[in-house]
Design a protein around this motif. Structure first.
Motif, mmCIF file in Angstrom:
data_model
loop_
_atom_site.group_PDB
_atom_site.id
_atom_site.type_symbol
_atom_site.label_atom_id
_atom_site.label_comp_id
_atom_site.label_asym_id
_atom_site.label_seq_id
_atom_site.Cartn_x
_atom_site.Cartn_y
_atom_site.Cartn_z
ATOM 1 N N ALA A 193 -38.292 -43.543 -14.308
ATOM 2 C CA ALA A 193 -38.443 -44.619 -12.998
ATOM 3 C C ALA A 193 -39.086 -45.975 -13.660
ATOM 4 C CB ALA A 193 -39.057 -44.087 -11.818
ATOM 5 N N VAL A 220 -36.726 -48.195 -15.547
ATOM 6 C CA VAL A 220 -35.764 -48.768 -14.764
ATOM 7 C C VAL A 220 -36.328 -49.998 -14.055
ATOM 8 C CG1 VAL A 220 -34.331 -48.619 -12.873
ATOM 9 C CG2 VAL A 220 -34.156 -46.976 -14.580
ATOM 10 N N ARG A 266 -34.243 -37.219 -10.283
ATOM 11 C CA ARG A 266 -34.237 -38.529 -10.820
ATOM 12 C C ARG A 266 -33.252 -39.403 -10.126
ATOM 13 N NH1 ARG A 266 -32.538 -40.320 -16.436
ATOM 14 N NH2 ARG A 266 -31.260 -39.166 -16.284
ATOM 15 N N LEU A 304 -34.371 -42.811 -8.008
ATOM 16 C CA LEU A 304 -34.099 -44.242 -8.552
ATOM 17 C C LEU A 304 -33.091 -44.939 -7.453
ATOM 18 C CD1 LEU A 304 -33.232 -43.362 -12.395
ATOM 19 C CD2 LEU A 304 -35.289 -44.550 -11.337
ATOM 20 N N THR A 354 -34.268 -48.462 -6.206
ATOM 21 C CA THR A 354 -33.363 -49.425 -6.259
ATOM 22 C C THR A 354 -33.105 -50.218 -4.902
ATOM 23 O OG1 THR A 354 -32.112 -48.383 -8.031
ATOM 24 C CG2 THR A 354 -30.844 -50.043 -6.775
ATOM 25 N N LEU A 376 -29.113 -48.318 -16.368
ATOM 26 C CA LEU A 376 -28.909 -47.143 -15.819
ATOM 27 C C LEU A 376 -27.956 -46.331 -16.935
ATOM 28 C CD1 LEU A 376 -28.685 -47.914 -12.056
ATOM 29 C CD2 LEU A 376 -30.592 -46.464 -13.455
ATOM 30 N N GLU A 423 -30.531 -44.943 -19.341
ATOM 31 C CA GLU A 423 -30.868 -43.583 -18.733
ATOM 32 C C GLU A 423 -29.664 -42.739 -18.883
ATOM 33 O OE1 GLU A 423 -33.826 -43.286 -17.639
ATOM 34 O OE2 GLU A 423 -34.820 -45.126 -18.213
#
Length: 196
Positions: free
Chosen positions: A19, A22, A58, A62, A66, A139, A143
């Protein structure tokens, strides 16, 4: 059996590094990223009763992060960035490595160049992308979420994710090639440099 709070804390602890990574790519500032993660964590805790056990916590966190970013930070940004995408043709990196003569050296000339770049260089190139491209690229590449998961996180259709990744790749190829040239990483690989 752990309480709901304990379960949340365990899931959150595992998801926090992702997190934060990002968030810092979204807002490009450590303090703002910490605030964004903290507020997203608080919102996630308050709505934890809506989380479906057994699904990807997760990705769920996210998505909250976002949405919060869109609500708070994007409203404050200046005029939208205009990026000329047409000057980066498809297969840009392939064409550049061909023109540099690297196809004679390797079956994967782009890989030959990219492996010389550090993860910091690559992450920096992703961070320099315009917002919409940067979000999906971070992402996907950093990620390692699937297209479907990214679509759920940023709340756009999967076709939009594909389009943004395609356009983001074009920009990344151009940026990473230029970075490799500027860092002097390409010249030693060329046939001229290998000649006696």
């Amino acid at each position: 059996m752990p309480s709901s709070r304990e379960t949340f804390e365990q899931l959150l602890a595992a998801a926090l590094p992702s997190a934060f990574g990002v968030a810092i790519r979204f807002v490009r500032n450590r303090d703002d990223a910490e605030d964004l993660v903290q507020e997203a964590s608080l919102r996630a805790y308050r709505s934890f009763h809506t989380f479906t056990p057994g699904t990807n916590f997760r990705a769920w966190l996210l998505r909250i992060l976002t949405n919060l970013y869109y609500q708070k930070y994007r409203q404050r940004q200046r005029e939208p960035q205009l990026t000329e995408l047409e000057d980066a043709p498809d297969l840009y990196l392939y064409l550049q490595t061909r023109d540099a003569g690297l196809h004679q050296r390797s079956d994967d000339p782009a890989g030959l160049v990219l492996e010389r770049l550090s993860m910091d260089h690559i992450a920096g190139a992703i961070d320099a992308l315009p917002d919409d491209f940067r979000m999906v690229a971070a992402l996907y590449f950093i990620e390692e979420f699937s297209y479907e998961e990214i679509a759920g996180i940023v709340d756009v259709p999967i076709g939009t994710v594909r389009s943004r990744l395609h356009r983001g790749r074009k920009l990344l190829q151009k940026s990473l090639w230029q970075l490799a040239v500027d860092q002097g990483l390409v010249a030693p690989l060329t046939p001229e440099a290998a000649a006696p």
